[in-house]
Scaffold this active site. Structure first.
Site, PDB file in Angstrom:
ATOM      1  N   ARG A 105      84.880  54.724  51.140  1.00 37.13           N
ATOM      2  CA  ARG A 105      83.458  54.841  50.785  1.00 37.13           C
ATOM      3  C   ARG A 105      83.203  54.000  49.564  1.00 37.13           C
ATOM      4  O   ARG A 105      83.832  54.204  48.529  1.00 37.13           O
ATOM      5  CB  ARG A 105      83.145  56.303  50.413  1.00 37.13           C
ATOM      6  CG  ARG A 105      82.834  57.151  51.574  1.00 37.13           C
ATOM      7  CD  ARG A 105      82.028  58.362  51.180  1.00 37.13           C
ATOM      8  NE  ARG A 105      82.593  59.196  50.135  1.00 37.13           N
ATOM      9  CZ  ARG A 105      82.021  60.305  49.729  1.00 37.13           C
ATOM     10  NH1 ARG A 105      80.892  60.704  50.257  1.00 37.13           N
ATOM     11  NH2 ARG A 105      82.565  61.038  48.793  1.00 37.13           N
ATOM     12  N   THR A 109      77.359  52.732  46.853  1.00 36.05           N
ATOM     13  CA  THR A 109      76.389  52.854  47.954  1.00 36.05           C
ATOM     14  C   THR A 109      76.728  53.999  48.898  1.00 36.05           C
ATOM     15  O   THR A 109      75.897  54.388  49.723  1.00 36.05           O
ATOM     16  CB  THR A 109      76.382  51.561  48.780  1.00 36.05           C
ATOM     17  OG1 THR A 109      77.698  51.389  49.346  1.00 36.05           O
ATOM     18  CG2 THR A 109      76.049  50.352  47.930  1.00 36.05           C
ATOM     19  N   ASP A 201      88.000  66.903  46.708  1.00 32.36           N
ATOM     20  CA  ASP A 201      88.398  65.715  47.478  1.00 32.36           C
ATOM     21  C   ASP A 201      89.574  66.092  48.370  1.00 32.36           C
ATOM     22  O   ASP A 201      90.683  66.366  47.883  1.00 32.36           O
ATOM     23  CB  ASP A 201      88.787  64.585  46.513  1.00 32.36           C
ATOM     24  CG  ASP A 201      89.052  63.296  47.267  1.00 32.36           C
ATOM     25  OD1 ASP A 201      89.954  63.278  48.140  1.00 32.36           O
ATOM     26  OD2 ASP A 201      88.351  62.301  47.011  1.00 32.36           O
ATOM     27  N   ASP A 204      92.813  63.941  47.966  1.00 29.37           N
ATOM     28  CA  ASP A 204      93.531  64.228  46.718  1.00 29.37           C
ATOM     29  C   ASP A 204      94.229  65.575  46.796  1.00 29.37           C
ATOM     30  O   ASP A 204      95.367  65.738  46.349  1.00 29.37           O
ATOM     31  CB  ASP A 204      92.562  64.223  45.529  1.00 29.37           C
ATOM     32  CG  ASP A 204      92.223  62.810  45.076  1.00 29.37           C
ATOM     33  OD1 ASP A 204      92.997  61.884  45.389  1.00 29.37           O
ATOM     34  OD2 ASP A 204      91.186  62.632  44.415  1.00 29.37           O
TER      35      ASP A 204
HETATM   36  N1  URA Z   1      85.171  63.749  50.952  1.00 24.86           N
HETATM   37  C1  URA Z   1      85.899  64.720  50.365  1.00 24.86           C
HETATM   38  O1  URA Z   1      87.113  64.673  50.348  1.00 24.86           O
HETATM   39  N2  URA Z   1      85.228  65.763  49.803  1.00 24.86           N
HETATM   40  C2  URA Z   1      83.904  65.866  49.810  1.00 24.86           C
HETATM   41  O2  URA Z   1      83.354  66.850  49.298  1.00 24.86           O
HETATM   42  C3  URA Z   1      83.160  64.831  50.436  1.00 24.86           C
HETATM   43  C4  URA Z   1      83.814  63.782  50.992  1.00 24.86           C
END
Ligand code: URA
Length: 210
Positions: A105, A109, A201, A204
């Site tokens: 991502r 943007t 995330d 992560d």
């Molecule tokens: N990707 C993620 O890992 N967590 C989110 O909250 C949104 C996108």
């Protein structure tokens, strides 16, 4: 007709998801829970898989009995968090093939940019199950399904752990033919595209990279 959103409310799935959401859930526990949830979700996602009858012999007599053709299934993992779903899904459907879509991502943007795409051959004979734990803006999901459709699979389903209303809307508008399977529909996205309340995330937390 627009394909349905399947909200998987099974208590085992919901219980494990609550454990995963908690900020003090360790990387190891998060990964183990993701594996367990993906096995349970595979059960729902494969509920109407095509079957064929084969000839077998029980100790008593011959019969025709149903089997699924796992080789016709391709799990398409959106890197990198989609990988967290793979082991569990493969435990349940060991004959499945695996495809990978690499997207990141753009942090400014939030648009999905492709850096990797590899699918098995003969996609037109396969049912594709796209895996991405977080359906947030929906941009990655749309980009992955756009690209996947170029390979002309027999069918496409999308599986996530958490969906934001924005992501559901975006994916359904772009690909109304793709059914979505999710364990939860959360409230909203924050300004950085993270799902609230969410679980942070997913990549992560799975790989311990933060
Ligand atoms: N990707 C993620 O890992 N967590 C989110 O909250 C949104 C996108």
């Amino acid at each position: 007709m627009t394909a349905p959103i399947h909200h998987i409310t099974h208590p085992l799935v919901q219980h494990k998801l609550t454990l995963m959401r908690q900020k003090d859930c360790s990387t190891n526990s998060f990964r183990l829970l993701m594996g367990e949830i993906s096995m349970l979700m595979a059960y729902e996602v494969t509920r109407d898989m095509p079957m064929q009858l084969i000839d077998i012999e029980t100790p008593l007599e011959a019969m025709k009995s149903p089997v699924i053709d796992g080789k016709k299934t391709v799990f398409v993992s959106i890197m990198r968090a989609g990988g967290g779903f793979l082991d569990g899904m493969l435990t349940v459907v060991p004959g499945a093939r695996i495809g990978h879509v690499g997207l990141y991502r753009d942090p400014k943007t939030l648009v999905a940019v492709e850096y990797y795409f590899k699918m098995p051959s003969d996609m037109h004979e396969r049912d594709a199950i796209v895996l991405d734990p977080m359906l947030a803006t929906g941009n990655s999901a749309v980009a992955a399904v756009d690209r996947l459709k170029e390979t002309k699979p027999r069918s496409i389903r999308f599986v996530c752990l958490l969906a934001a209303p924005e992501g559901l809307k975006t994916l359904r508008q772009a690909h109304p033919d793709v059914p979505i399977y999710t364990a939860a529909i959360d409230r909203e996205l924050n300004d950085h595209g993270y799902i609230l309340p969410g679980l942070g995330d997913a990549g992560d937390r799975l790989f311990g990279t933060k």
